[in-house]
Design an enzyme around this catalytic site. Structure first.
Site, PDB file in Angstrom:
ATOM      1  CD  GLU A 187      -5.310  -3.760  -3.893  1.00  0.00           C
ATOM      2  OE1 GLU A 187      -5.457  -3.448  -2.693  1.00  0.00           O
ATOM      3  OE2 GLU A 187      -4.298  -4.324  -4.330  1.00  0.00           O
ATOM      4  CB  SER A 212      -0.969  -0.028   1.183  1.00  0.00           C
ATOM      5  OG  SER A 212      -1.970   0.943   1.003  1.00  0.00           O
TER       6      SER A 212
END
Length: 574
Positions: free
Chosen positions: A395, A273
């Site tokens: 996501e 991330s």
């Protein structure tokens, strides 16, 4: 919209597990533990894991305290000589906070998991949250490890590697090194928040090798690490200080890791991330003009702000100074730690719009001369490294505003996210790239599905397209589709350390071992393939990626190789 990785429920469980597991099967008899002389201090291992046969060197300083005139500035290496032997017994976590809207995101994820998305009521949930927040004052940090003086790192080294260190020179020989950069939307996280790395080290020893050295670093978060803007820089502030923190820590590894038995010429960055997004920015730092101190990079769900305009950076900094009740950088540097932390907490908690974390890498003309996608397309990046990247199949569930229904909603939201977007660009986005067609002709059939795809691509998946295209078929790409495929679901798999056999238990052990095998093989040899693993092809001219599922591993065309990602890379929305 600033980029992503908050721990959520999965990450919080992982954090708790890491604290418990790291303390088990260890000895804390300091008299028997080895020491390393770093020049500016002697650092002693804090524990030895009998089961894994690893030494844990914890909380090693790699920079001077970023306080006083070093607050909002680039980090400075330690100097002098500390006469006291350090053992890292004092934990270190950088000041942090996360947005209020994330509570709603967790509720949305829960509705998806339970099949109750159709009955999810954003308006009612938001009203309940706002009522709660109105009655709940902002609080100070409750973690006793939180401190501005947080620029420390950990080193976990197998005993077999450490015992061979005396024969290794500074420039070659020794074990491969994996440097972990955590995620958390650039506003939350720490070097130890993602799990126990013992499983990764064990995976690296599967074929009879001594294994990797694992390093995890802290970097400054929120306003303390990511203030930017022309006025801020003009008055002596360092924009994107968090990237400089990471860069200094990586340079520290290259300089000192041979003292632990590591090879400074075999350093792999691994991050998820915001950590993955940070690695992309390290690859493109200074437009590739200053070189890098690492040789390989693995990005997982790389996320970062796709805008990064000077206007946005200026607004964030002005707002922060207002909360701090100052008007200049010099005044901000005079404020107490409690004051700068509280102002950051208030600002980040009130991040707006939904999906935003306020802070993250911003174009500054120096370490970030342009958006990474454009730098990669222009050939302005470190080319002498090897790259592997991955993303998850869903996501965007945590970061997509669930209130987007009408075209007016979409237009208003996109103008919030991209304040400088032109009418032509906005029309192209909504009419051509992501048209409001819910008749089955698109990959979505609802406005929310349309919004999911937008966020999935513009914040995460397209970033992998930029990397793979830049490295011209020499990279490795994978898609982690284990249900439910949410952001960060792969983190417990990356840090798997035993247990778990099925989806209901929350983790599939064979999948975890497969993923770990790919990761450590790439870190050690530059190729994810190895014995007992399904073949993992290079990205290649066919733009193929490895698809890792709970019951099979196959190859498929890369889902980011599409006209939408090609358009996002041009930066025409800014």
């Amino acid at each position: 919209m600033t980029s992503f990785r908050l721990p959520g429920l999965v990450g919080l469980v992982s954090l708790l597990c890491s604290v418990v597991t790291a303390q088990s099967n260890s000895t804390s008899s300091h008299a028997a533990l080895p020491q390393v002389d770093l020049g500016y201090e002697v650092h002693q291992a804090i524990s030895f894991n009998q089961t894994g046969q690893t030494y844990n060197f914890s909380n090693i300083r790699f920079a001077q305290p970023p306080i006083g005139n070093l607050r909002f500035a680039a980090p400075v290496p330690p100097t002098g000589r500390d006469p006291v032997v350090q053992n890292g017994s004092v934990g270190r976590v950088c000041p942090q906070a996360f947005p209020d809207w994330y509570t709603l995101a967790l509720e949305l994820e829960a509705a998806i998991l339970t099949g109750n998305l159709s009955s999810y009521n954003y308006t009612a949930n938001n009203e309940a949250l706002q009522a709660y927040l109105a009655a709940t004052p902002h609080t100070d940090q409750t973690d006793g490890r939180v401190t501005e003086d947080c620029l420390f790192l950990d080193v976990l080294v197998p005993k077999a590697v450490f015992d061979k260190r005396s024969s290794h020179g500074q420039q070659s020989g020794g074990a491969p090194v994996v440097v972990w950069i955590y995620g958390g939307g650039y506003v939350i996280g720490s070097k130890g928040s993602n799990g126990n790395p013992s499983g990764l080290v064990k995976a690296s020893q599967a074929n009879g090798e001594d294994g990797i050295i694992y390093v995890a670093l802290n970097y400054r978060l929120g306003a303390l690490g990511w203030l930017a803007g022309p006025t801020f820089q003009g008055s002596g502030g360092t924009a994107n200080a968090g990237l400089y923190d990471q860069r200094l820590a990586i340079e520290w590894v290259a300089k000192y890791i041979s003292l632990f038995g590591g090879d400074p010429k075999k350093i792999t960055l691994l991050g998820e991330s915001a950590g993955g997004g940070s690695i992309v920015h390290q690859i493109t730092a200074f437009g590739g003009d200053r070189g890098v101190s690492f040789q390989r990079a693995i990005t997982q769900s790389a996320g970062y702000d796709p805008v990064g305009t000077a206007f946005a950076a200026e607004n964030f900094t002005t707002n922060y100074f207002s909360l701090l009740n100052v008007s200049t950088l010099a005044e901000a540097r005079q404020k107490s730690t409690a004051e700068v932390i509280l102002a950051n907490t208030i600002q980040v908690e009130n991040s707006f719009p939904y999906g935003s974390f306020t802070y993250g890498p911003m174009v500054d003309g120096l370490i970030i001369p342009e958006l990474p996608g454009r730098l990669l397309s222009e050939g302005r990046f470190a080319k002498n490294i090897s790259v592997m990247d991955g993303h998850n199949s869903f996501e965007s569930a945590s970061f997509t505003p669930p209130y987007l229904v009408t075209e007016a909603d979409f237009r208003y939201w996109l103008r919030e996210v991209y304040s400088g977007i032109t009418d032509d660009a906005l029309n192209y986005l909504l009419n051509t790239l992501y048209p409001a067609k819910y008749d089955g002709s698109q990959s979505y059939t609802t406005p929310l599905g349309r919004a999911f795809l937008m966020v999935q691509e513009m914040v995460f998946v397209c970033n992998t397209y930029y990397l793979n295209k830049a490295f011209n078929g020499t990279s490795y790409a994978y898609d982690f589709v284990v249900p439910p495929g949410f952001h960060a679901i792969d983190v417990p798999y990356t840090f798997y350390n035993g247990g778990g056999t099925n989806l209901t238990a929350g983790l599939i052990a064979p999948v975890a071992l497969e993923l770990q095998g790919y990761l450590v093989n790439f870190a050690m040899h530059g190729n994810p393939n190895g014995p007992s693993l399904p073949y993992f092809p290079p990205y290649g001219t066919n733009a193929s990626m490895q698809v890792i599922d709970w019951n099979s591993t196959t190859q498929a065309p890369h889902d980011a190789n599409n006209p939408r990602c090609a358009w996002w890379q041009k930066g025409l929305f800014a």
